[in-house]
Design a protein around this motif. Sequence first.
Motif, PDB file in Angstrom:
ATOM      1  N   HIS A  64      45.808  33.901   1.668  1.00 35.10           N
ATOM      2  CA  HIS A  64      45.139  34.251   2.931  1.00 35.10           C
ATOM      3  C   HIS A  64      43.628  34.080   2.794  1.00 35.10           C
ATOM      4  O   HIS A  64      42.947  34.938   2.234  1.00 35.10           O
ATOM      5  CB  HIS A  64      45.478  35.709   3.297  1.00 35.10           C
ATOM      6  N   HIS A  66      39.956  32.340   4.894  1.00 31.62           N
ATOM      7  CA  HIS A  66      39.331  31.718   6.064  1.00 31.62           C
ATOM      8  C   HIS A  66      38.105  30.985   5.553  1.00 31.62           C
ATOM      9  O   HIS A  66      37.037  31.567   5.409  1.00 31.62           O
ATOM     10  CB  HIS A  66      38.919  32.770   7.094  1.00 31.62           C
ATOM     11  N   LYS A 176      50.147  30.674  12.429  1.00 28.86           N
ATOM     12  CA  LYS A 176      49.632  32.040  12.297  1.00 28.86           C
ATOM     13  C   LYS A 176      49.670  32.669  13.672  1.00 28.86           C
ATOM     14  O   LYS A 176      49.235  32.059  14.652  1.00 28.86           O
ATOM     15  CB  LYS A 176      48.184  31.980  11.799  1.00 28.86           C
ATOM     16  N   HIS A 238      48.271  41.789   6.057  1.00 31.06           N
ATOM     17  CA  HIS A 238      47.633  43.123   6.107  1.00 31.06           C
ATOM     18  C   HIS A 238      48.686  44.229   5.962  1.00 31.06           C
ATOM     19  O   HIS A 238      48.682  44.954   4.994  1.00 31.06           O
ATOM     20  CB  HIS A 238      46.790  43.329   7.371  1.00 31.06           C
ATOM     21  N   ASP A 306      41.931  37.345   2.226  1.00 31.46           N
ATOM     22  CA  ASP A 306      41.226  37.303   3.519  1.00 31.46           C
ATOM     23  C   ASP A 306      39.763  36.883   3.310  1.00 31.46           C
ATOM     24  O   ASP A 306      38.881  37.252   4.091  1.00 31.46           O
ATOM     25  CB  ASP A 306      41.287  38.654   4.241  1.00 31.46           C
ATOM     26  N   PHE A 309      36.294  36.800   5.711  1.00 36.89           N
ATOM     27  CA  PHE A 309      36.129  37.924   6.628  1.00 36.89           C
ATOM     28  C   PHE A 309      35.570  39.123   5.873  1.00 36.89           C
ATOM     29  O   PHE A 309      36.091  39.496   4.823  1.00 36.89           O
ATOM     30  CB  PHE A 309      37.481  38.348   7.210  1.00 36.89           C
TER      31      PHE A 309
END
Length: 407
Positions: A64, A66, A176, A238, A306, A309
């Motif tokens: 995961h 970005h 997603k 999450h 993640d 973020f």
Amino acid sequence: MRIIRATKVLTGRSGQVIADGEVLIDGPKIVSVGPRGSAGEAGEAAEVIELPGHTVLPGLIDAHVHLGFDAKVDPVTRRSPESDHHLLLRMAENARKLVSAGVTTARDLGARGFLDLDLRDAIEEGLAVGPHLVAATRPITITGGHCWYMGGEADDEPAIRRVARENLRAGADCLKVMASGGQMTPGAPPSWTSQYGTEQLRVVVEEAAARGKGVAAHAHAHEAIRSSVEAGVTTIEHCTFFTRSGHRYDPELIDVVAASGTYVCPTVHGAFHRIREVHGEAMLEAWLGGVSAMREAGVRQIAGTDAGFAIGGIGNPTDGYVGGLEVFAMAGYRNAEIIELATVLAADACGVGEVAGSLDAGKRADLIAVAGDPLERLSDLRNLVLVLVSGRSVGQAGVDTVTASLG
Ligand SMILES: [Zn+2]
């Protein structure tokens, strides 16, 4: 042909250790894995890399990321003035940092403008340095919903089907969907509420499955977690069991997730321990308690950060992967289990288990070598001496793996 010999070779599967092992590589692929000498005649002709005191293991997998964000607190307002050209360059830099930290496959779960596909292809062509990418392109979300600004807004089933098909037509490797709200989008529904019901999520799963792809569902809220399982998504992202008043882990729902076999990526990262200073001990304990309750219930958790973020005002840089693994240790995982969820299990969850995630004959030569033994000390995963992506060496000399992106 090249042969890499090390004091320990870990295949990736929990507990599988080859003492004084060797891996024979031909171009982009692994030919054989076994104890010293097992490569036989083929090994005698190969160039030899001897690594005493080192451990060789599969390249790490971040399920995961970005790449289009830069670890700062508010990606939304920062996004608007940036051109696609500039953003693509920054994504390339983030990809370089990721692979410099030993990550050889990463699943990008949300980018705008299909830039993740351009970067994925450029890396495969050798135009950019980075891990193999599994790209989701635009997350499917409600109008004005979580991450709407990436371009994947859809409110009813025909619209959801359309966005899903457009993403797949463009070349997405997975889909997603934002099953619940989130924290990072001003004006969007909060994370403890659902954005889609089971039937709508099922449309996404159907469209992905028709092309042999998986679905990652972003779900904080209880109802969204349940709907994601019912719809048959591949991974829940999450899975924080968030309510209006904080984390409330529900043993019954955890059992539902475990029984379904759905993978959970709890998105723990290197800056996670800072939650203690920013939000207090109770918040950290609640989060860790959930990860450890899921472990005990038999939920298949995987590593993913993640990265890009910020979380709760805490920056989350692209090279904090090993710090995220240390959070799994804080939640009670043994090091051998952590290596498995960072390699074999994460590869399977990302749909690349047949070509990556373990050291096996025929798979891609995606591997790392570290000084020391990460089964004893997880932090030894930072002592990288070799990173191979499909047999291509990613040079470490002079690469600053301490992020420069936290401005
Ligand atoms: Zn995310």
